[in-house]
Design a protein around this motif. Structure first.
Motif, PDB file in Angstrom:
ATOM      1  N   SER A   8      43.684  45.653  48.622  1.00 21.76           N
ATOM      2  CA  SER A   8      43.940  44.552  49.674  1.00 21.76           C
ATOM      3  C   SER A   8      42.578  43.496  49.480  1.00 21.76           C
ATOM      4  O   SER A   8      42.780  42.393  49.807  1.00 21.76           O
ATOM      5  CB  SER A   8      43.771  45.137  51.134  1.00 21.76           C
ATOM      6  OG  SER A   8      45.074  45.863  51.157  1.00 21.76           O
ATOM      7  N   LEU A  53      43.279  41.516  46.134  1.00 22.06           N
ATOM      8  CA  LEU A  53      44.160  40.429  46.728  1.00 22.06           C
ATOM      9  C   LEU A  53      43.600  39.109  47.792  1.00 22.06           C
ATOM     10  O   LEU A  53      43.902  37.928  47.439  1.00 22.06           O
ATOM     11  CB  LEU A  53      45.279  41.096  47.091  1.00 22.06           C
ATOM     12  CG  LEU A  53      46.124  41.975  46.395  1.00 22.06           C
ATOM     13  CD1 LEU A  53      47.499  42.603  47.189  1.00 22.06           C
ATOM     14  CD2 LEU A  53      46.689  41.122  45.273  1.00 22.06           C
ATOM     15  N   PHE A  54      42.769  39.443  48.758  1.00 23.81           N
ATOM     16  CA  PHE A  54      42.182  38.809  49.488  1.00 23.81           C
ATOM     17  C   PHE A  54      41.150  37.486  48.928  1.00 23.81           C
ATOM     18  O   PHE A  54      41.183  36.638  49.014  1.00 23.81           O
ATOM     19  CB  PHE A  54      41.296  39.511  50.547  1.00 23.81           C
ATOM     20  CG  PHE A  54      40.605  38.473  51.510  1.00 23.81           C
ATOM     21  CD1 PHE A  54      41.480  37.789  52.522  1.00 23.81           C
ATOM     22  CD2 PHE A  54      39.231  38.442  51.455  1.00 23.81           C
ATOM     23  CE1 PHE A  54      40.730  36.840  53.375  1.00 23.81           C
ATOM     24  CE2 PHE A  54      38.683  37.605  52.397  1.00 23.81           C
ATOM     25  CZ  PHE A  54      39.149  36.989  53.451  1.00 23.81           C
ATOM     26  N   PHE A  81      41.277  37.231  45.619  1.00 26.02           N
ATOM     27  CA  PHE A  81      42.185  36.271  44.847  1.00 26.02           C
ATOM     28  C   PHE A  81      42.640  35.357  45.459  1.00 26.02           C
ATOM     29  O   PHE A  81      42.901  34.017  44.937  1.00 26.02           O
ATOM     30  CB  PHE A  81      42.974  37.224  43.926  1.00 26.02           C
ATOM     31  CG  PHE A  81      44.310  36.371  43.152  1.00 26.02           C
ATOM     32  CD1 PHE A  81      43.870  35.913  42.117  1.00 26.02           C
ATOM     33  CD2 PHE A  81      45.413  35.980  43.599  1.00 26.02           C
ATOM     34  CE1 PHE A  81      44.336  35.191  41.104  1.00 26.02           C
ATOM     35  CE2 PHE A  81      46.116  35.173  42.845  1.00 26.02           C
ATOM     36  CZ  PHE A  81      45.945  34.717  41.815  1.00 26.02           C
ATOM     37  N   ALA A  82      43.249  35.312  46.545  1.00 21.37           N
ATOM     38  CA  ALA A  82      44.189  34.411  47.563  1.00 21.37           C
ATOM     39  C   ALA A  82      42.991  33.421  47.932  1.00 21.37           C
ATOM     40  O   ALA A  82      43.451  32.027  47.909  1.00 21.37           O
ATOM     41  CB  ALA A  82      44.574  34.994  48.546  1.00 21.37           C
ATOM     42  N   VAL A  83      41.773  33.682  48.546  1.00 20.91           N
ATOM     43  CA  VAL A  83      40.647  32.812  48.627  1.00 20.91           C
ATOM     44  C   VAL A  83      40.454  31.891  47.433  1.00 20.91           C
ATOM     45  O   VAL A  83      40.236  30.529  47.532  1.00 20.91           O
ATOM     46  CB  VAL A  83      39.402  33.433  49.143  1.00 20.91           C
ATOM     47  CG1 VAL A  83      38.225  32.472  49.540  1.00 20.91           C
ATOM     48  CG2 VAL A  83      39.585  34.012  50.447  1.00 20.91           C
ATOM     49  N   ALA A 118      42.053  31.301  44.777  1.00 22.90           N
ATOM     50  CA  ALA A 118      43.149  30.175  44.592  1.00 22.90           C
ATOM     51  C   ALA A 118      43.450  29.203  45.342  1.00 22.90           C
ATOM     52  O   ALA A 118      43.661  28.084  45.092  1.00 22.90           O
ATOM     53  CB  ALA A 118      44.762  31.252  44.488  1.00 22.90           C
ATOM     54  N   ALA A 119      43.394  29.390  46.677  1.00 25.63           N
ATOM     55  CA  ALA A 119      43.535  28.428  47.655  1.00 25.63           C
ATOM     56  C   ALA A 119      42.624  27.367  47.592  1.00 25.63           C
ATOM     57  O   ALA A 119      42.760  26.057  47.518  1.00 25.63           O
ATOM     58  CB  ALA A 119      43.368  28.981  49.005  1.00 25.63           C
ATOM     59  N   ILE A 148      38.216  29.058  54.506  1.00 18.80           N
ATOM     60  CA  ILE A 148      39.435  29.702  54.378  1.00 18.80           C
ATOM     61  C   ILE A 148      39.122  31.568  54.272  1.00 18.80           C
ATOM     62  O   ILE A 148      40.050  32.215  55.196  1.00 18.80           O
ATOM     63  CB  ILE A 148      40.188  29.506  52.788  1.00 18.80           C
ATOM     64  CG1 ILE A 148      40.712  28.378  52.737  1.00 18.80           C
ATOM     65  CG2 ILE A 148      41.103  30.790  52.782  1.00 18.80           C
ATOM     66  CD1 ILE A 148      41.061  27.819  51.322  1.00 18.80           C
ATOM     67  N   PHE A 179      40.851  33.828  57.364  1.00 21.10           N
ATOM     68  CA  PHE A 179      41.624  34.969  56.876  1.00 21.10           C
ATOM     69  C   PHE A 179      40.964  36.253  57.344  1.00 21.10           C
ATOM     70  O   PHE A 179      41.427  37.219  57.338  1.00 21.10           O
ATOM     71  CB  PHE A 179      42.226  34.879  55.685  1.00 21.10           C
ATOM     72  CG  PHE A 179      42.990  33.844  55.355  1.00 21.10           C
ATOM     73  CD1 PHE A 179      44.639  34.297  55.909  1.00 21.10           C
ATOM     74  CD2 PHE A 179      42.942  32.859  54.554  1.00 21.10           C
ATOM     75  CE1 PHE A 179      45.364  33.323  55.452  1.00 21.10           C
ATOM     76  CE2 PHE A 179      44.066  31.782  54.233  1.00 21.10           C
ATOM     77  CZ  PHE A 179      45.268  32.214  54.869  1.00 21.10           C
ATOM     78  N   SER A 180      39.483  36.218  57.039  1.00 21.85           N
ATOM     79  CA  SER A 180      38.843  37.591  57.292  1.00 21.85           C
ATOM     80  C   SER A 180      39.049  37.952  59.073  1.00 21.85           C
ATOM     81  O   SER A 180      38.945  39.218  59.070  1.00 21.85           O
ATOM     82  CB  SER A 180      37.186  37.204  57.082  1.00 21.85           C
ATOM     83  OG  SER A 180      36.591  36.401  57.829  1.00 21.85           O
TER      84      SER A 180
END
Length: 357
Positions: free
Chosen positions: A14, A17-18, A20-22, A24-25, A80, A84-85
């Motif tokens: 998790s 993925l978090f 990586f998502a940050v 990527a965004a 971001i 999300f955190s």
């Protein structure tokens, strides 16, 4: 184990993925920013870095553009991640809030954290802990209430009849009757204090000492003979079916198990009833079963028969203090065994003890 892309993920995946998502965004938003300033003509990226005198460089040079992109990407990534955190840490915040409530004595709280394996396990363990603490608190309160009741009742009887004897003006028969009641209630207090001390000793005990090999069936026969006065008085039929079985354990403690279980059966078996005792050895266990044909135990009561001081409503009329089965359970557990009960109202009860050889 479920796949990492399923509904339930572990914490490490998790977090990866978090992050990586940050990233990527942030990269996508930075690219959109570059495309925007390029579209507005603020910078002609097609001409940046071309060493040609005929190309007019835009006032915003490439170094300044790079710094602007880095600053924008950094601020965007922080924003971001912060957004999300907060959502990702909500389950932990709920657990922290619930922990504060438990620290202040509220054991009714429950936490639901789903989606991440470690958080699910943490919430499940937390809920089990609060359930156990709630049960212990209830048991503590019941223990205090029941102990107070069991202690006050004989004391009140002794005090009342002692006052009557002191006042005088009694017949000899009345004096003897009141003295018998005082003696009986004194014995009840003595038995209560002894049982409480024994249970306290057994509960603090972690290792059984003075173990030795002894004959279980012979020990049970002696217990039955010792109780002959009780079962003869009620004209009970005692049916014994036992194999020759040896056990390595503390003989004195184990004998207390048979005494308490037999006393319990004698107490709840009606006049002219029947008690069956069976002893076998099977699959590495000594299996003892004692069955009576008394009134039986209700479903609600079966869950509490081994609790300290627990007695069914009408069992308070019987002689006892509700500690015998608690002592049985603790001694059996100290020897690595189990004890259970099967019963239905009107069909009697069967207590079964299983002890490893």
């Amino acid at each position: 184990m479920r796949k990492i892309f399923g509904r339930r993920r572990n914490l490490a995946v998790s977090l990866v993925l978090f992050v990586f998502a940050v990233m990527a965004a942030a990269m996508i938003m930075a690219s959109l920013f570059v495309a925007l300033i390029n579209t507005l003509g603020l910078v002609d990226f097609g001409n940046i870095g071309i060493a040609d005198d005929e190309v007019t460089m835009h006032p915003l040079g490439p170094i300044r553009v790079i710094f602007a992109m880095l600053a924008f990407s950094f601020l965007l990534g922080v924003a971001i991640a912060a957004f999300f955190s907060r959502k990702a840490l909500n389950p932990l915040r709920r657990i922290i809030d619930a922990t504060r409530k438990v620290a202040h004595g509220d054991f009714s709280v429950n936490v639901e954290a789903r989606g991440i394996q470690e958080l699910e396990e943490l919430s499940d363990s937390f809920n089990k802990m609060t359930h156990e603490l709630s049960s212990l608190e209830t048991l503590r309160n019941d223990f205090i209430n029941n102990f107070s009741h069991e202690l006050k009742t004989p004391i009140a009887s002794i005090r009342g009849f002692a006052k009557l004897l002191k006042d005088g003006d009694l017949t000899e028969d009345e004096k003897q009757e009141y003295l018998s009641i005082i003696i009986s209630e004194s014995e009840r207090l003595s038995n209560l204090s002894t049982s409480v001390l024994n249970l306290s000793k057994y509960e603090s005990m972690e290792i059984v000492t003075e173990k030795a090999l002894f004959c279980v069936d012979e020990q049970i026969r002696r217990v039955v003979v010792m109780a002959e006065t009780k079962w003869s008085k009620k004209k009970l039929d005692i049916d014994i079916d036992m194999e020759e079985v040896f056990l390595n354990g503390n003989a004195d403690l184990i004998q207390q198990v048979w005494i308490n279980l037999l006393d319990n059966a004698l107490k709840f078996t009606d006049l002219g009833g029947r008690i069956e005792i069976k002893l076998t050895a099977s699959d590495g266990f000594v299996v003892f079963a004692i069955r009576d044909n008394g009134k039986g135990i209700s479903e609600d009561s079966k869950a509490h028969v081994f609790d300290k001081f627990y007695q069914e409503d009408d069992s308070h009329n019987q002689k006892g203090n509700g500690l015998g089965l608690s002592i049985v359970k603790r001694i059996v557990e100290l020897h690595g065994g189990t004890v259970g009960v099967e019963s239905s109202p009107g069909e009697g009860s069967t207590f079964t003890v299983m002890l490893p050889w």
